[in-house]
Structure formats: structure tokens, C-alpha cells
Design an enzyme around this catalytic site. Structure first.
Site, short mmCIF file in Angstrom:
data_model
loop_
_atom_site.label_atom_id
_atom_site.label_comp_id
_atom_site.label_asym_id
_atom_site.label_seq_id
_atom_site.Cartn_x
_atom_site.Cartn_y
_atom_site.Cartn_z
N TYR A 151 38.31 44.57 17.04
CA TYR A 151 39.34 44.24 18.04
C TYR A 151 39.26 45.23 19.19
O TYR A 151 39.24 44.85 20.37
CB TYR A 151 40.71 44.29 17.38
N LYS A 155 38.30 44.72 23.28
CA LYS A 155 39.25 45.02 24.35
C LYS A 155 38.67 45.97 25.39
O LYS A 155 38.93 45.81 26.60
CB LYS A 155 40.55 45.58 23.76
#
Length: 248
Positions: A151, A155
Site C-alpha cells: 500500500y 502511494k
């Protein structure tokens, strides 16, 4: 210019519009009189959205399906503003990450945004109308947290992609920025996982404002960055994290 701006009549594309931050964004732009164009993978949340806000144009589509997503966006017609909000977070320790999970993170959190921006920005360029883009990043791009490496990697990738968007689309009067939320009171933060529980505890301990961020507060910042009030902000990531980043 006063600190007021209306999106009335503006056409705003929001991905992941069925829940969490995306759902709040749909509500806020709807209430401001915008023409809201929402995408979400879940047909149930799209059906609920259409029931609650019948003026919103909402389509169920998996953003990892580039062709289906492109057709959906083209069916909307002109788009003035884009919010790439759709994202996935699957908690896995580093030594347990699978190729499928890694690919899923990048397909949804990063690569889909390329297709979405290419499709919508093409019309902006052809019309000469300009436009604005906000991509949703995360505090996860600022440091490692156990179980969320994929994740976080997506990002920080999104932040650099945003800089590229700002560079290449800027001459067409299209701006692109990121919003980097800390802990938000939204479904992603409610994932039942010991890794998530520990991450939340650490964030709140480091925050100077000891609470989760309300989705309305995220919407305030997104709307500012999409508006002419931020006309010379381009290629930036604006953090909204309750003081997390300031605390070393």
C-alpha cells in the site's frame, strides 16, 4: 477572490465513490451543484448511491479493466475535474506478500489512474478548457508500517506520478496535486487486522491532534485543490494528518 467557490455545473469525476472518502466527496460536490460522475467496483454501493442521490451519474466498473473504465468515462462526456480516490489495502507482512496481492495494489492504486487521467484529460486538451486533478495519497507514503508495504509503495508511486502529470499536463492548463491523509474515519481504517490495530495506535500516539480525520475534512482540502483558489499549486502533495508529519 474571496474564499468561496462554487462547483455548480462543473463536471466532477470521482473514483471509489461508493464509500468512505469517495462517498463523502460525491455528497459534497452534489450538494454544491456539481454534475457528479462516480465510479465504484461494487454494484451494491453504486445502486445505493443512485437511490440516495438520483442526480448523480454512477457506474459500477472495475478500474483495473482499462477498456471498460475508458468506455464508462467516455460515456460521461466532458469532465472538468478528476479525483482518483479508488484504492485497496491488503495487510500482509513483507515475507508473506504474494505476486497477486502486489499486482492488485499497483493495478488499483496507481496504474488505473493513468488510464483514467489519459481518458478524461484528452477531452480537456481537445476542448482547451483546462482542468484539475487530485490523487489521493496517504500518510503511508511518509514511512513504513508493519504489514502495509505494498500500500505504501503504491502511494509514494502515486505522488511521483502526480508530479509527472503536473509537468506534462500543465501547459494545457491542467493541474495535478495529491492529498495525503493520515488516519481517516473510513472503511480502510476499520480493517480487522493486528497490523492495522498497531498502526492506528502508533499514528494516534504521534499525532498532535488525537483523533481520526473526518471525511468532510478531506473533502474540504480536495475541493480547495480542485478550485481556482489554488491556481498556482501544482505537482504538490498536501498532507492532512493531524500533525503526524511534524512530529519527529
Amino acid at each position: 477572490m474571496s474564499l468561496n467557490y462554487s462547483f455548480k455545473g462543473k463536471r466532477v469525476l470521482i473514483t471509489g465513490g461508493g464509500q468512505g472518502i469517495g462517498r463523502q466527496l460525491v455528497q459534497r460536490f452534489h450538494d454544491d451543484g456539481a454534475v457528479v460522475l462516480a465510479l465504484d467496483k461494487n454494484p451494491e454501493t453504486i445502486a445505493q448511491l443512485q437511490k440516495e442521490l438520483p442526480k448523480v451519474t454512477a457506474v459500477a466498473v472495475d478500474v483495473t479493466d482499462w477498456e471498460a473504465t475508458k468506455k464508462a468515462i467516455e460515456s460521461f462526456g466532458a469532465v472538468d475535474h478528476i479525483v482518483n480516490n479508488a484504492a485497496v489495502l491488503i495487510m500482509q507482512p513483507l515475507m508473506e506478500i504474494t505476486k497477486d496481492v502486489a499486482s492488485t495494489h499497483f493495478d488499483i492504486n496507481v496504474l488505473a489512474s493513468i488510464n483514467i487521467v489519459q481518458t478524461a484529460a484528452k477531452g480537456m486538451i481537445e476542448r482547451g478548457s483546462g482542468g484539475t486533478i487530485v490523487n489521493i495519497s496517504s500518510i503511508g507514503a511518509r514511512g513504513a508500517a508493519e504489514g502495509s508495504s505494498m500500500y505504501a509503495a503504491t502511494k509514494i508511486a502515486m505522488e511521483m506520478l502526480t508530479k509527472s502529470m503536473s509537468l506534462e499536463l500543465g501547459p494545457h492548463n491542467i493541474r495535478a496535486n495529491c492529498v495525503g491523509p493520515g488516519l481517516v474515519d473510513a472503511p480502510l481504517a476499520r480493517i480487522k487486522s493486528p497490523h492495522m490495530t498497531r498502526a492506528i495506535e502508533k499514528v494516534l500516539a504521534r499525532n498532535s491532534i488525537k483523533r481520526a480525520i473526518d471525511t468532510n475534512e478531506i473533502a474540504d482540502l480536495v475541493m480547495f485543490l480542485l478550485s481556482p483558489l489554488s491556481a498556482m499549486i501544482n505537482g504538490e502533495t498536501v498532507m492532512i494528518d493531524g500533525g503526524f508529519s511534524a512530529n519527529y
